[in-house]
Design an enzyme around this catalytic site. Structure first.
Site, PDB file in Angstrom:
ATOM      1  N   SER A 208      30.577 -27.041  28.269  1.00 44.34           N
ATOM      2  CA  SER A 208      29.611 -27.719  27.390  1.00 44.34           C
ATOM      3  C   SER A 208      30.329 -28.172  26.120  1.00 44.34           C
ATOM      4  O   SER A 208      31.548 -28.303  26.126  1.00 44.34           O
ATOM      5  CB  SER A 208      28.434 -26.787  27.062  1.00 44.34           C
ATOM      6  OG  SER A 208      27.411 -27.518  26.433  1.00 44.34           O
ATOM      7  N   ASN A 209      29.586 -28.406  25.055  1.00 43.93           N
ATOM      8  CA  ASN A 209      30.207 -28.816  23.788  1.00 43.93           C
ATOM      9  C   ASN A 209      29.402 -28.237  22.633  1.00 43.93           C
ATOM     10  O   ASN A 209      28.419 -27.532  22.841  1.00 43.93           O
ATOM     11  CB  ASN A 209      30.310 -30.343  23.717  1.00 43.93           C
ATOM     12  CG  ASN A 209      28.954 -30.991  23.875  1.00 43.93           C
ATOM     13  OD1 ASN A 209      28.063 -30.791  23.079  1.00 43.93           O
ATOM     14  ND2 ASN A 209      28.790 -31.756  24.965  1.00 43.93           N
ATOM     15  N   PHE A 210      29.822 -28.555  21.407  1.00 42.86           N
ATOM     16  CA  PHE A 210      29.242 -27.902  20.216  1.00 42.86           C
ATOM     17  C   PHE A 210      27.970 -28.575  19.699  1.00 42.86           C
ATOM     18  O   PHE A 210      27.486 -28.209  18.637  1.00 42.86           O
ATOM     19  CB  PHE A 210      30.277 -27.876  19.089  1.00 42.86           C
ATOM     20  CG  PHE A 210      31.475 -27.025  19.384  1.00 42.86           C
ATOM     21  CD1 PHE A 210      31.326 -25.662  19.583  1.00 42.86           C
ATOM     22  CD2 PHE A 210      32.743 -27.580  19.465  1.00 42.86           C
ATOM     23  CE1 PHE A 210      32.426 -24.858  19.850  1.00 42.86           C
ATOM     24  CE2 PHE A 210      33.844 -26.797  19.726  1.00 42.86           C
ATOM     25  CZ  PHE A 210      33.690 -25.426  19.923  1.00 42.86           C
ATOM     26  N   SER A 211      27.440 -29.555  20.408  1.00 45.88           N
ATOM     27  CA  SER A 211      26.258 -30.254  19.888  1.00 45.88           C
ATOM     28  C   SER A 211      25.089 -29.287  19.695  1.00 45.88           C
ATOM     29  O   SER A 211      24.758 -28.504  20.584  1.00 45.88           O
ATOM     30  CB  SER A 211      25.858 -31.368  20.862  1.00 45.88           C
ATOM     31  OG  SER A 211      24.616 -31.899  20.461  1.00 45.88           O
ATOM     32  N   ALA A 276      25.108 -35.418  23.382  1.00 51.48           N
ATOM     33  CA  ALA A 276      26.547 -35.294  23.641  1.00 51.48           C
ATOM     34  C   ALA A 276      26.669 -34.892  25.116  1.00 51.48           C
ATOM     35  O   ALA A 276      26.641 -33.705  25.462  1.00 51.48           O
ATOM     36  CB  ALA A 276      27.145 -34.238  22.739  1.00 51.48           C
TER      37      ALA A 276
END
Ligand code: C5P
Length: 402
Positions: A208-211, A276
């Site tokens: 995943s990502n930091f959004s 994101a």
């Protein structure tokens, strides 16, 4: 118009304070949430119990609640409010507001609030026309505050003239008219993606990502506040939906987000692609947990995810407006403009991880907007809520041209 609106009713020490029971009742009846703040003198004219009963919330008057020692945060109150109504506003409170004399909870909250302010003066006719009152009211007007002019009639002193607080029904009407004017997205349907997507590696691990989803949720709240019907397709985030009127669809993966967006697209007048989205998903998702003992050097094979913005850009009708985001670390302007074209967007909102106040998880953002008309609109570092207002202003212009 007032449904769900957060209204701070500031009551000051004038005889017209007794009319605030009716005013509170009417605001609540119109669907508003009302938080009453009274100046110490206002309590001489009307009991806080009357107002807390009618508003359904404890009345705030002091910086601290005496029996619990709880601090009443004027900053939080100021941010909570969609509007501040000071009624009745005495000459003294008007003077304090005009000159920043923050010696009570009401004026302190006024100085912290960003919401529109409505002031309904009430005083004797000579006080009303005294140059100091006239000057202070002019100062409030110059701050963008709305003055609900007092009516002419018999005053508490039995003198006749201008100074009677406007009737509660007319104060409510002034608020309704104001919010009606703000509903510039009424009749429009805005589809928004927000947050990250989560792509499984095995039953317990993911990519995943930091959004955080904060920017997309701020946009959803702003569009809804301005009267749009909002569909918010959200990846996994820990945020509350900003307004109960928003139709929220929770998804996990990019494929799920793509499918939800494509299904909702035909009904949308505008699409804001703020999520994101993970560019890749795992091609060989393991059915069971990958074990260190069994797999020394596991290889995660990736396969591209659908580019939702591009798919929307290809499917969009001439009457639909699409907005994308570009989070860049280098070559910011050129990268963003490339995406504007590739994804067939009307405008793109670019932010750079090189700007300290921009990017993931933080409360602020600093954006530059590139439009398909070749404009570049550079913004200051602001709260994500304020950035959302600026973006929706540009969107509204595009929609009004369609
Ligand atoms: O190409 P890039 O991911 O940088 O483009 C960002 C823009 O495209 C954002 O508006 C983002 O929401 C959207 N996007 C998308 N689907 C993807 C990747 C990006 O909608 N798979």
């Amino acid at each position: 118009m007032l449904k769900g609106k957060h209204i701070i009713l500031g009551i000051t020490g004038g005889i017209a304070a007794y009319k605030c029971a009716t005013l509170t009742r009417l605001l609540v009846k119109a669907g508003a949430e009302v938080q009453v703040i009274m100046t110490p003198n206002a309590k001489q004219f009307i009991q806080p119990l009357t107002l807390s009963t009618l508003s359904g919330k404890p009345v705030i008057s002091e910086f601290f609640t005496a029996n619990t020692g709880q601090w009443n945060s004027h900053v939080d109150l100021g941010l909570w409010a969609d509007a501040l109504v000071i009624a009745p506003a005495t000459a003294s409170t008007i003077g304090k507001m005009a000159n920043g004399v923050a010696d009570n909870m009401l004026v302190t909250t006024y100085l912290s609030a960003k919401a529109p302010v409505f002031v309904a003066p009430a005083m004797d006719l000579d006080m009303m026309r005294h140059p100091s009152t006239v000057r202070n009211l002019d100062l409030l007007r110059s701050y963008g505050n709305h003055i609900i002019e007092p009516a002419e009639g018999e005053l508490a002193s039995h003198l006749i003239g201008k100074g009677r607080m406007e009737e509660p029904e007319n104060i409510v009407k002034a608020l309704e008219d104001f919010f009606k004017g703000q509903m510039d997205l009424q009749g429009k349907h805005v589809l928004i993606t927000a947050g990250p997507t989560v792509e499984k590696i095995d039953p317990v691990r993911f990519i995943s990502n930091f959004s955080s989803g904060k920017m997309g949720f701020a946009l959803a709240g702003e569009c809804c506040r301005r009267g749009a019907q909002v569909t918010l397709v959200a990846g996994p985030v820990s945020l509350k939906t900003p307004d109960s009127h928003i139709d929220r669809i929770d998804v996990t993966t990019a494929v799920e987000m793509h499918d939800a967006v494509m299904e909702a697209l035909p009904q949308a007048d505008a699409v804001i692609l703020c999520a994101a989205v993970a560019d890749y998903r795992v091609a060989n998702v393991a059915d069971t947990k990958i074990k260190r003992e069994k797999t020394q050097n596991p290889v995660i094979e990736l396969t591209p995810n659908p580019d939702i913005a591009r798919a929307v850009g290809q499917a969009k009708r001439a009457d639909q407006v699409t907005v994308g985001f570009a989070l860049e670390t280098d070559n910011e302007g050129a990268n963003a403009q490339g995406k504007l074209e590739r994804k067939n967007l009307n405008f793109i909102v670019m932010n750079s991880l090189r700007d300290p106040g921009a990017g993931f998880q933080v409360e602020t953002n600093k954006v530059t907007i590139f439009t398909d008309k070749g404009e570049m609109i550079e913004g200051e570092c602001k709260s994500k809520l304020d950035v959302a207002c600026d973006i929706v202003d540009v969107l509204q212009k595009y929609l009004s041209e369609k």
